[in-house]
Design a protein around this motif. Structure first.
Motif, mmCIF file in Angstrom:
data_model
loop_
_atom_site.group_PDB
_atom_site.id
_atom_site.type_symbol
_atom_site.label_atom_id
_atom_site.label_comp_id
_atom_site.label_asym_id
_atom_site.label_seq_id
_atom_site.Cartn_x
_atom_site.Cartn_y
_atom_site.Cartn_z
ATOM 1 N N LEU A 144 -36.948 30.112 9.788
ATOM 2 C CA LEU A 144 -36.327 29.582 8.573
ATOM 3 C C LEU A 144 -35.111 28.695 8.814
ATOM 4 O O LEU A 144 -34.824 27.810 8.003
ATOM 5 C CB LEU A 144 -35.908 30.747 7.664
ATOM 6 N N PHE A 145 -34.390 28.933 9.917
ATOM 7 C CA PHE A 145 -33.099 28.277 10.089
ATOM 8 C C PHE A 145 -32.947 27.675 11.483
ATOM 9 O O PHE A 145 -33.725 27.965 12.391
ATOM 10 C CB PHE A 145 -31.958 29.284 9.860
ATOM 11 N N ASP A 146 -31.914 26.868 11.613
ATOM 12 C CA ASP A 146 -31.467 26.411 12.923
ATOM 13 C C ASP A 146 -30.550 27.506 13.456
ATOM 14 O O ASP A 146 -29.341 27.494 13.229
ATOM 15 C CB ASP A 146 -30.720 25.083 12.784
ATOM 16 N N VAL A 147 -31.136 28.476 14.128
ATOM 17 C CA VAL A 147 -30.417 29.704 14.453
ATOM 18 C C VAL A 147 -30.034 29.754 15.925
ATOM 19 O O VAL A 147 -30.794 29.340 16.806
ATOM 20 C CB VAL A 147 -31.259 30.950 14.077
ATOM 21 N N LYS A 148 -28.838 30.256 16.167
ATOM 22 C CA LYS A 148 -28.374 30.512 17.524
ATOM 23 C C LYS A 148 -28.342 32.019 17.710
ATOM 24 O O LYS A 148 -27.482 32.715 17.161
ATOM 25 C CB LYS A 148 -26.983 29.912 17.750
ATOM 26 N N THR A 169 -24.420 37.367 15.871
ATOM 27 C CA THR A 169 -23.455 37.856 16.856
ATOM 28 C C THR A 169 -23.993 38.932 17.796
ATOM 29 O O THR A 169 -23.370 39.230 18.810
ATOM 30 C CB THR A 169 -22.212 38.429 16.150
ATOM 31 N N ARG A 170 -25.113 39.564 17.463
ATOM 32 C CA ARG A 170 -25.699 40.607 18.318
ATOM 33 C C ARG A 170 -27.205 40.437 18.362
ATOM 34 O O ARG A 170 -27.798 39.778 17.510
ATOM 35 C CB ARG A 170 -25.384 42.014 17.769
ATOM 36 N N ARG A 171 -27.847 41.046 19.348
ATOM 37 C CA ARG A 171 -29.302 41.084 19.365
ATOM 38 C C ARG A 171 -29.783 41.902 18.172
ATOM 39 O O ARG A 171 -29.315 43.009 17.934
ATOM 40 C CB ARG A 171 -29.814 41.717 20.661
ATOM 41 N N LEU A 172 -30.735 41.361 17.430
ATOM 42 C CA LEU A 172 -31.308 42.046 16.285
ATOM 43 C C LEU A 172 -32.760 42.405 16.597
ATOM 44 O O LEU A 172 -33.334 41.893 17.563
ATOM 45 C CB LEU A 172 -31.232 41.147 15.046
ATOM 46 N N PRO A 173 -33.378 43.272 15.810
ATOM 47 C CA PRO A 173 -34.790 43.588 16.042
ATOM 48 C C PRO A 173 -35.638 42.320 16.092
ATOM 49 O O PRO A 173 -35.382 41.359 15.354
ATOM 50 C CB PRO A 173 -35.154 44.470 14.843
ATOM 51 N N GLU A 174 -36.637 42.330 16.937
ATOM 52 C CA GLU A 174 -37.434 41.124 17.192
ATOM 53 C C GLU A 174 -38.007 40.493 15.926
ATOM 54 O O GLU A 174 -37.954 39.258 15.771
ATOM 55 C CB GLU A 174 -38.547 41.450 18.191
ATOM 56 N N PRO A 175 -38.556 41.274 14.981
ATOM 57 C CA PRO A 175 -39.080 40.631 13.763
ATOM 58 C C PRO A 175 -38.007 39.885 12.975
ATOM 59 O O PRO A 175 -38.286 38.847 12.366
ATOM 60 C CB PRO A 175 -39.639 41.815 12.957
ATOM 61 N N VAL A 176 -36.784 40.413 12.988
ATOM 62 C CA VAL A 176 -35.688 39.754 12.275
ATOM 63 C C VAL A 176 -35.342 38.435 12.952
ATOM 64 O O VAL A 176 -35.185 37.395 12.293
ATOM 65 C CB VAL A 176 -34.454 40.670 12.213
ATOM 66 N N GLU A 177 -35.227 38.460 14.269
ATOM 67 C CA GLU A 177 -34.898 37.235 14.996
ATOM 68 C C GLU A 177 -35.997 36.186 14.831
ATOM 69 O O GLU A 177 -35.704 34.990 14.665
ATOM 70 C CB GLU A 177 -34.683 37.548 16.472
ATOM 71 N N SER A 178 -37.248 36.619 14.861
ATOM 72 C CA SER A 178 -38.358 35.672 14.711
ATOM 73 C C SER A 178 -38.337 35.015 13.338
ATOM 74 O O SER A 178 -38.558 33.803 13.207
ATOM 75 C CB SER A 178 -39.696 36.391 14.923
ATOM 76 N N ARG A 179 -38.056 35.799 12.314
ATOM 77 C CA ARG A 179 -38.016 35.245 10.957
ATOM 78 C C ARG A 179 -36.845 34.286 10.797
ATOM 79 O O ARG A 179 -36.982 33.230 10.159
ATOM 80 C CB ARG A 179 -37.910 36.388 9.942
ATOM 81 N N LEU A 180 -35.709 34.627 11.364
ATOM 82 C CA LEU A 180 -34.562 33.719 11.322
ATOM 83 C C LEU A 180 -34.896 32.393 11.998
ATOM 84 O O LEU A 180 -34.540 31.317 11.502
ATOM 85 C CB LEU A 180 -33.358 34.365 12.012
ATOM 86 N N ALA A 181 -35.589 32.467 13.132
ATOM 87 C CA ALA A 181 -35.951 31.253 13.867
ATOM 88 C C ALA A 181 -36.920 30.386 13.075
ATOM 89 O O ALA A 181 -36.904 29.156 13.184
ATOM 90 C CB ALA A 181 -36.557 31.628 15.216
ATOM 91 N N SER A 191 -32.039 23.252 8.003
ATOM 92 C CA SER A 191 -30.914 22.550 8.610
ATOM 93 C C SER A 191 -29.649 23.394 8.657
ATOM 94 O O SER A 191 -28.635 22.962 9.199
ATOM 95 C CB SER A 191 -30.636 21.253 7.845
ATOM 96 N N LEU A 192 -29.693 24.599 8.081
ATOM 97 C CA LEU A 192 -28.533 25.474 8.117
ATOM 98 C C LEU A 192 -28.321 26.012 9.529
ATOM 99 O O LEU A 192 -29.252 26.507 10.164
ATOM 100 C CB LEU A 192 -28.712 26.648 7.153
ATOM 101 N N SER A 193 -27.091 25.930 9.992
ATOM 102 C CA SER A 193 -26.747 26.467 11.305
ATOM 103 C C SER A 193 -26.339 27.931 11.141
ATOM 104 O O SER A 193 -25.328 28.236 10.509
ATOM 105 C CB SER A 193 -25.593 25.674 11.918
#
Length: 211
Positions: free
Chosen positions: A25-29, A11-23, A5-7
């Protein structure tokens, strides 16, 4: 509050594995563009986020932190340094600031060693000649570079990155010298086979390569 539930605002495009993991675990924008956020976009981000994930291209100063919403509790910097973040002001607002010290030391040292080899062996010049079609074939004098073995390397700053560069350079047979605000412990110097110079000017005047 669960992590899901954490928003989280990135702020920038990150490496794909990082973005996938964030997605996961979190409510990520996530950032759709790789361009840095504008000041207005950063202001919106700190107002809506529980966690802000900036990079070194984002200036998170006192004025921006003053606009943060009550939910912002963590600025999790994607990088080793925090020079672009007003850490003191963040703390005054009850916002934690985290970073990743040492995470890129080996990668940075790899690049430093690549540059040392590239310059001494004139690799960029040879590549440019090949790409332009000007290469006329081998000759005894063509792009005659120099070996790094036996050369004196002067390292300015012997922290994590400097020590990682020293280990790589030593493997190529370079002599390791360094200048630092504080001399390393004797056991580290012995391990690196490094010579300390108190005077930066004197060291630079005697080195073949500076990093």
């Amino acid at each position: 509050m669960s992590s899901a539930s954490l928003s989280v605002v990135v702020t920038r495009r990150l490496p794909e594995p990082v973005e996938s993991r964030l997605a996961e675990l979190f409510d990520v924008k996530l950032r759709e563009s790789d361009a840095p956020m504008s000041r207005q976009e950063l202001a919106r981000a700190v107002k809506e986020a529980d966690v802000l994930v900036p990079t070194l291209s984002d200036r998170i100063d006192a004025g921006l932190i003053a606009q943060a919403g009550d939910n912002l509790k963590l600025i999790a910097n994607y990088g080793a340094g925090v020079d672009h973040i007003d850490v003191q002001t963040a703390r005054q607002h009850g916002i934690l600031v985290s970073n990743t010290p040492g995470v890129s030391a080996d990668d940075t040292a790899d690049m430093a060693m690549a540059l040392i080899l590239g310059v001494t062996r004139r690799i960029p010049e040879g590549l440019a000649m090949m790409q332009s079609g000007d290469w006329e074939g081998w000759s005894p004098r063509a792009l005659l570079g120099g070996r790094v073995n036996g050369r004196r390397l002067g390292i300015l700053g012997m922290g994590r990155i400097g020590q990682a560069v020293a280990r790589r350079a030593a493997a190529f047979g370079m002599q390791i010298h360094y200048h630092n605000r504080k001399r390393l412990r004797a056991e580290i110097e012995d391990d690196l086979e490094a010579t300390y110079w108190e005077s930066l000017d004197q060291m630079v005047a005697r080195m073949d390569v500076i990093s």
